[in-house]
Design a protein around this motif. Structure first.
Motif, PDB file in Angstrom:
ATOM      1  N   ALA B  94      35.688  36.522  46.544  1.00 35.22           N
ATOM      2  CA  ALA B  94      34.938  37.345  45.576  1.00 35.22           C
ATOM      3  C   ALA B  94      35.678  37.385  44.248  1.00 35.22           C
ATOM      4  O   ALA B  94      35.084  37.247  43.168  1.00 35.22           O
ATOM      5  CB  ALA B  94      34.745  38.755  46.133  1.00 35.22           C
ATOM      6  N   ARG B  95      37.014  37.540  44.338  1.00 40.39           N
ATOM      7  CA  ARG B  95      37.822  37.581  43.107  1.00 40.39           C
ATOM      8  C   ARG B  95      37.791  36.209  42.397  1.00 40.39           C
ATOM      9  O   ARG B  95      37.633  36.128  41.177  1.00 40.39           O
ATOM     10  CB  ARG B  95      39.266  37.960  43.465  1.00 40.39           C
ATOM     11  CG  ARG B  95      40.152  38.019  42.222  1.00 40.39           C
ATOM     12  CD  ARG B  95      41.602  38.231  42.563  1.00 40.39           C
ATOM     13  NE  ARG B  95      42.381  38.042  41.356  1.00 40.39           N
ATOM     14  CZ  ARG B  95      43.031  39.015  40.726  1.00 40.39           C
ATOM     15  NH1 ARG B  95      43.010  40.234  41.188  1.00 40.39           N
ATOM     16  NH2 ARG B  95      43.734  38.752  39.628  1.00 40.39           N
ATOM     17  N   SER B  96      37.935  35.166  43.225  1.00 40.27           N
ATOM     18  CA  SER B  96      37.943  33.814  42.655  1.00 40.27           C
ATOM     19  C   SER B  96      36.625  33.507  41.932  1.00 40.27           C
ATOM     20  O   SER B  96      36.600  32.880  40.879  1.00 40.27           O
ATOM     21  CB  SER B  96      38.221  32.833  43.787  1.00 40.27           C
ATOM     22  OG  SER B  96      37.683  31.598  43.524  1.00 40.27           O
ATOM     23  N   ARG B  97      35.518  33.964  42.525  1.00 40.15           N
ATOM     24  CA  ARG B  97      34.212  33.743  41.881  1.00 40.15           C
ATOM     25  C   ARG B  97      34.147  34.460  40.530  1.00 40.15           C
ATOM     26  O   ARG B  97      33.646  33.918  39.552  1.00 40.15           O
ATOM     27  CB  ARG B  97      33.078  34.273  42.774  1.00 40.15           C
ATOM     28  CG  ARG B  97      32.792  33.360  43.939  1.00 40.15           C
ATOM     29  CD  ARG B  97      31.635  33.885  44.727  1.00 40.15           C
ATOM     30  NE  ARG B  97      31.281  32.994  45.819  1.00 40.15           N
ATOM     31  CZ  ARG B  97      30.204  33.151  46.557  1.00 40.15           C
ATOM     32  NH1 ARG B  97      29.394  34.161  46.344  1.00 40.15           N
ATOM     33  NH2 ARG B  97      29.940  32.309  47.525  1.00 40.15           N
ATOM     34  N   LEU B 102      34.362  34.741  34.519  1.00 41.40           N
ATOM     35  CA  LEU B 102      35.021  35.260  33.310  1.00 41.40           C
ATOM     36  C   LEU B 102      35.668  34.153  32.487  1.00 41.40           C
ATOM     37  O   LEU B 102      35.853  34.298  31.281  1.00 41.40           O
ATOM     38  CB  LEU B 102      36.056  36.317  33.690  1.00 41.40           C
ATOM     39  CG  LEU B 102      35.481  37.626  34.269  1.00 41.40           C
ATOM     40  CD1 LEU B 102      36.608  38.532  34.757  1.00 41.40           C
ATOM     41  CD2 LEU B 102      34.644  38.362  33.224  1.00 41.40           C
ATOM     42  N   GLY B 103      36.085  33.086  33.158  1.00 40.76           N
ATOM     43  CA  GLY B 103      36.697  31.964  32.434  1.00 40.76           C
ATOM     44  C   GLY B 103      37.993  32.384  31.773  1.00 40.76           C
ATOM     45  O   GLY B 103      38.902  32.904  32.446  1.00 40.76           O
ATOM     46  N   ASP B 104      38.056  32.189  30.448  1.00 40.95           N
ATOM     47  CA  ASP B 104      39.286  32.511  29.699  1.00 40.95           C
ATOM     48  C   ASP B 104      39.627  33.997  29.746  1.00 40.95           C
ATOM     49  O   ASP B 104      40.776  34.389  29.539  1.00 40.95           O
ATOM     50  CB  ASP B 104      39.127  32.094  28.237  1.00 40.95           C
ATOM     51  CG  ASP B 104      39.026  30.575  28.118  1.00 40.95           C
ATOM     52  OD1 ASP B 104      39.458  29.886  29.078  1.00 40.95           O
ATOM     53  OD2 ASP B 104      38.514  30.095  27.079  1.00 40.95           O
ATOM     54  N   SER B 106      39.562  35.837  32.323  1.00 44.58           N
ATOM     55  CA  SER B 106      39.877  36.244  33.692  1.00 44.58           C
ATOM     56  C   SER B 106      41.230  36.948  33.810  1.00 44.58           C
ATOM     57  O   SER B 106      41.530  37.577  34.821  1.00 44.58           O
ATOM     58  CB  SER B 106      39.829  35.035  34.633  1.00 44.58           C
ATOM     59  OG  SER B 106      40.828  34.114  34.258  1.00 44.58           O
ATOM     60  N   ASP B 107      42.037  36.841  32.749  1.00 47.86           N
ATOM     61  CA  ASP B 107      43.361  37.517  32.763  1.00 47.86           C
ATOM     62  C   ASP B 107      43.215  39.020  32.957  1.00 47.86           C
ATOM     63  O   ASP B 107      44.131  39.683  33.446  1.00 47.86           O
ATOM     64  CB  ASP B 107      44.088  37.257  31.434  1.00 47.86           C
ATOM     65  CG  ASP B 107      44.458  35.784  31.295  1.00 47.86           C
ATOM     66  OD1 ASP B 107      44.345  35.065  32.328  1.00 47.86           O
ATOM     67  OD2 ASP B 107      44.825  35.363  30.183  1.00 47.86           O
ATOM     68  N   ILE B 108      42.075  39.495  32.552  1.00 45.63           N
ATOM     69  CA  ILE B 108      41.841  40.948  32.654  1.00 45.63           C
ATOM     70  C   ILE B 108      41.991  41.444  34.097  1.00 45.63           C
ATOM     71  O   ILE B 108      42.364  42.585  34.350  1.00 45.63           O
ATOM     72  CB  ILE B 108      40.453  41.297  32.078  1.00 45.63           C
ATOM     73  CG1 ILE B 108      40.394  42.785  31.757  1.00 45.63           C
ATOM     74  CG2 ILE B 108      39.319  40.887  32.988  1.00 45.63           C
ATOM     75  CD1 ILE B 108      39.226  43.187  30.899  1.00 45.63           C
ATOM     76  N   LEU B 109      41.729  40.550  35.048  1.00 45.65           N
ATOM     77  CA  LEU B 109      41.819  40.938  36.468  1.00 45.65           C
ATOM     78  C   LEU B 109      43.269  41.210  36.888  1.00 45.65           C
ATOM     79  O   LEU B 109      43.524  41.881  37.880  1.00 45.65           O
ATOM     80  CB  LEU B 109      41.203  39.840  37.359  1.00 45.65           C
ATOM     81  CG  LEU B 109      39.686  39.607  37.167  1.00 45.65           C
ATOM     82  CD1 LEU B 109      39.220  38.443  38.036  1.00 45.65           C
ATOM     83  CD2 LEU B 109      38.902  40.858  37.535  1.00 45.65           C
ATOM     84  N   ASP B 110      44.208  40.637  36.110  1.00 44.11           N
ATOM     85  CA  ASP B 110      45.627  40.837  36.451  1.00 44.11           C
ATOM     86  C   ASP B 110      46.066  42.275  36.207  1.00 44.11           C
ATOM     87  O   ASP B 110      47.120  42.696  36.691  1.00 44.11           O
ATOM     88  CB  ASP B 110      46.496  39.878  35.606  1.00 44.11           C
ATOM     89  CG  ASP B 110      46.204  38.428  35.962  1.00 44.11           C
ATOM     90  OD1 ASP B 110      45.716  38.183  37.100  1.00 44.11           O
ATOM     91  OD2 ASP B 110      46.422  37.539  35.107  1.00 44.11           O
ATOM     92  N   LEU B 111      45.261  42.998  35.468  1.00 41.48           N
ATOM     93  CA  LEU B 111      45.605  44.400  35.192  1.00 41.48           C
ATOM     94  C   LEU B 111      45.538  45.253  36.461  1.00 41.48           C
ATOM     95  O   LEU B 111      46.144  46.312  36.551  1.00 41.48           O
ATOM     96  CB  LEU B 111      44.645  44.967  34.135  1.00 41.48           C
ATOM     97  CG  LEU B 111      44.723  44.326  32.732  1.00 41.48           C
ATOM     98  CD1 LEU B 111      43.621  44.870  31.836  1.00 41.48           C
ATOM     99  CD2 LEU B 111      46.089  44.591  32.111  1.00 41.48           C
ATOM    100  N   PHE B 112      44.738  44.747  37.419  1.00 41.95           N
ATOM    101  CA  PHE B 112      44.627  45.508  38.694  1.00 41.95           C
ATOM    102  C   PHE B 112      45.807  45.173  39.592  1.00 41.95           C
ATOM    103  O   PHE B 112      46.145  43.992  39.768  1.00 41.95           O
ATOM    104  CB  PHE B 112      43.318  45.137  39.418  1.00 41.95           C
ATOM    105  CG  PHE B 112      42.075  45.537  38.653  1.00 41.95           C
ATOM    106  CD1 PHE B 112      41.594  46.836  38.742  1.00 41.95           C
ATOM    107  CD2 PHE B 112      41.413  44.634  37.835  1.00 41.95           C
ATOM    108  CE1 PHE B 112      40.452  47.194  38.025  1.00 41.95           C
ATOM    109  CE2 PHE B 112      40.283  44.992  37.139  1.00 41.95           C
ATOM    110  CZ  PHE B 112      39.807  46.281  37.232  1.00 41.95           C
TER     111      PHE B 112
END
Lengths: 225, 290
Positions: B94-97, B102-104, B106-112
């Motif tokens: 789910a995260r990978s999808r 998000l493409g470029d 996708s870094d925003i997910l690292d905040l979690f």
């Protein structure tokens, strides 16, 4: 060939063209129909061709009743008639040969035979050298002869010629009369209308019918060929 | 058969009597048929697109953490009528999808600190059974929440249906227009040749013989228009496909050869049928003295 009993023809404007005529023409007979202009000669031929229909009486041509409702059968009947129209009715923009062929294209005649018939008919009327000439370039007399060739090429049982000598000079008129006279045959009945009675004196074995004011009477019954 | 050449020659002659008008009829018919092909082409592509998207109709079923064995729940969902295929999408997938979406960014997910995505069932369904499937899955024990993409699918379905209606309207309009053009042209030809027709009637020619050159001309003009329209639509398809594949390659268009063959067959058949019908209509409505 033709049986008319008490046939009358009244046009839509009320003009009575023929009054209770009785006529019996046998196969192989050659008939001249004479009378002054407007006497009813053309109306009689129109009846025989199914262009007009009797207002009263009964008319049979080749055992086919001439009735308005029999459109399809009338068209079939016309296929056995060789008409020579007063105004020729040649198809413009076509050669003499094409016009003669046009009268046979829809008949049950093989293509080769059709061409032979057409060329022979043009030879008979003395126009073989004009076969490929457009009809509008022909003289009056030549056009008349093409119309005759078209009528006879399909070897009809009945030839109906309406004033074929009208507007022709004496020599040409005699030529046309001779031509038609020479087409008489035991299988071909010929009816020719004319108001030029002086032209028919030479054809004593032809029948002669006089039309006057819509009435007819047979003046002479000719011999069958 | 003996009159084949005669009929062809007569048709050419009738064409020449009114050359300019007949030429306009020819190109007018070609243009109308070309427009018809355009609408039918777009309709065909949109139908195919709608069909393909229908195949993608799916709902996402999220289950709660109390569910010990997700595989058991998956088997239950598989048994529901209207379900085509069920797959378990775990948290990582789910995260990978989402990263892909998000493409470029996708870094925003690292905040979690932890993976914020939950596992869920991806359920492919038959679109027409969306409602009962949705209700049944929602009612299953352990299912927390069910999400569907019905709005998008219904929107596409509506557009496809609208194009279908438009297609039928255009077919009707083209048919009527072509019939009117061809029948008018035939009537004009008959009117101009009425003396010849009358002579043929007096000689005893049957109607079929008299009418055939006119019907042949109407057929040839309309079918010729169909051929011209086919050539132009083929050029357009070739151009269009080369542009599409270069710029927006993900559009699920039908194979080029299939579209070319389908539209060409359609145009040629329609033009032939309309040509014959228009001519027969023109011949039957012209006034000829028997």
């Amino acid at each position: 060939m033709i049986q008319a009993k008490n046939v009358s023809l009244r046009y839509i404007d009320g003009t009575v063209a023929l009054r209770e005529i009785n006529l019996n023409v046998k196969p192989g007979e050659f008939v001249y129909i004479v009378g002054p202009s407007g006497s009813g000669k053309t109306s009689l031929l129109k009846l025989l061709m199914g262009i007009e229909f009797p207002s009263a009486g009964s008319l049979y041509v080749m055992d086919q009743p001439v009735l308005k409702k029999e459109t399809r059968k009338i068209r079939k009947l016309r296929q056995n008639i060789g008409p020579v129209f007063q105004e020729f009715r040649l198809i413009q923009g076509r050669t003499a040969l094409e016009n003669v062929l046009m009268g046979m294209r829809f008949l049950d005649i093989p293509k080769r035979q059709m061409i032979i018939n057409a060329k022979n008919a043009l030879v008979k009327v003395g126009l073989e050298h004009k076969a490929s000439v457009m009809v509008e370039k022909l003289s009056f007399g030549e056009a008349q002869r093409v119309a005759i060739a078209r009528a006879v090429a399909r070897k009809p049982a009945l030839i109906l010629a309406d004033e074929p000598t009208g507007n022709l000079d004496y020599d040409n008129a005699i030529n046309i009369m001779n031509l038609l006279y020479n087409f008489r045959d035991k299988n071909t009945t010929v009816l020719v209308t004319t108001h030029a009675t002086h032209l028919i004196d030479n054809y004593q074995d032809a029948s002669l019918i006089r039309v006057e004011k819509g009435k007819i009477h047979v003046e002479r019954r000719g011999a069958k060929v | 058969m003996k009159n084949t050449f005669y009929f062809i020659k007569e048709s050419i002659r009738i064409f020449r009597y009114n050359k300019l008008s007949n030429l306009f009829s020819f190109f007018g018919t070609a243009l109308i048929l070309f427009l018809l092909a355009l609408v039918v082409g777009v309709w065909s592509i949109s139908s195919q697109l709608a069909g393909m998207l229908k195949e993608e109709a799916e709902i996402s079923a999220y289950f709660n953490k109390d569910v010990e064995n997700a595989e058991d729940l998956l088997h239950i969902i598989e048994q529901i009528d209207g379900v085509r295929y069920v797959r378990l999408v775990n948290e990582e997938e789910a995260r990978s999808r989402m990263e892909k979406i998000l493409g470029d960014e996708s870094d925003i997910l690292d905040l979690f600190e932890e993976n914020p995505f939950e596992a869920y069932f991806e359920v492919k369904i038959h679109l027409d059974k969306m409602d009962p499937v949705f209700t049944q899955i929602s009612g299953l024990k352990g299912i927390d929440y069910v999400r569907e993409n019905r709005d998008v699918l219904e929107q596409i379905e509506r557009i496809s249906k609208a194009l279908e209606v438009l297609g039928y309207l255009v077919i009707a309009a083209v048919s009527i227009t072509t019939l009117v053009i061809i029948s008018h042209m035939i009537r004009q030809g008959i009117y101009q040749n009425h003396e010849q027709i009358k002579t043929l009637m007096l000689l005893g020619a049957p109607d079929n013989f008299i009418n055939f050159p006119y019907v042949l001309l109407g057929f040839l003009l309309t079918f010729g228009g169909g051929i011209v329209a086919t050539v132009f639509i083929n050029i357009l398809i070739h151009q269009g496909y080369s542009m599409l594949t270069g710029t927006i390659p993900f559009i699920p268009v039908p194979p080029k050869s299939q579209l070319v063959y389908g539209l060409s067959t359609f145009l040629l058949s329609v033009s032939a049928a309309l040509g014959i019908l228009g001519s027969l209509f023109g011949v039957s409505t012209s006034k000829k003295k028997k």
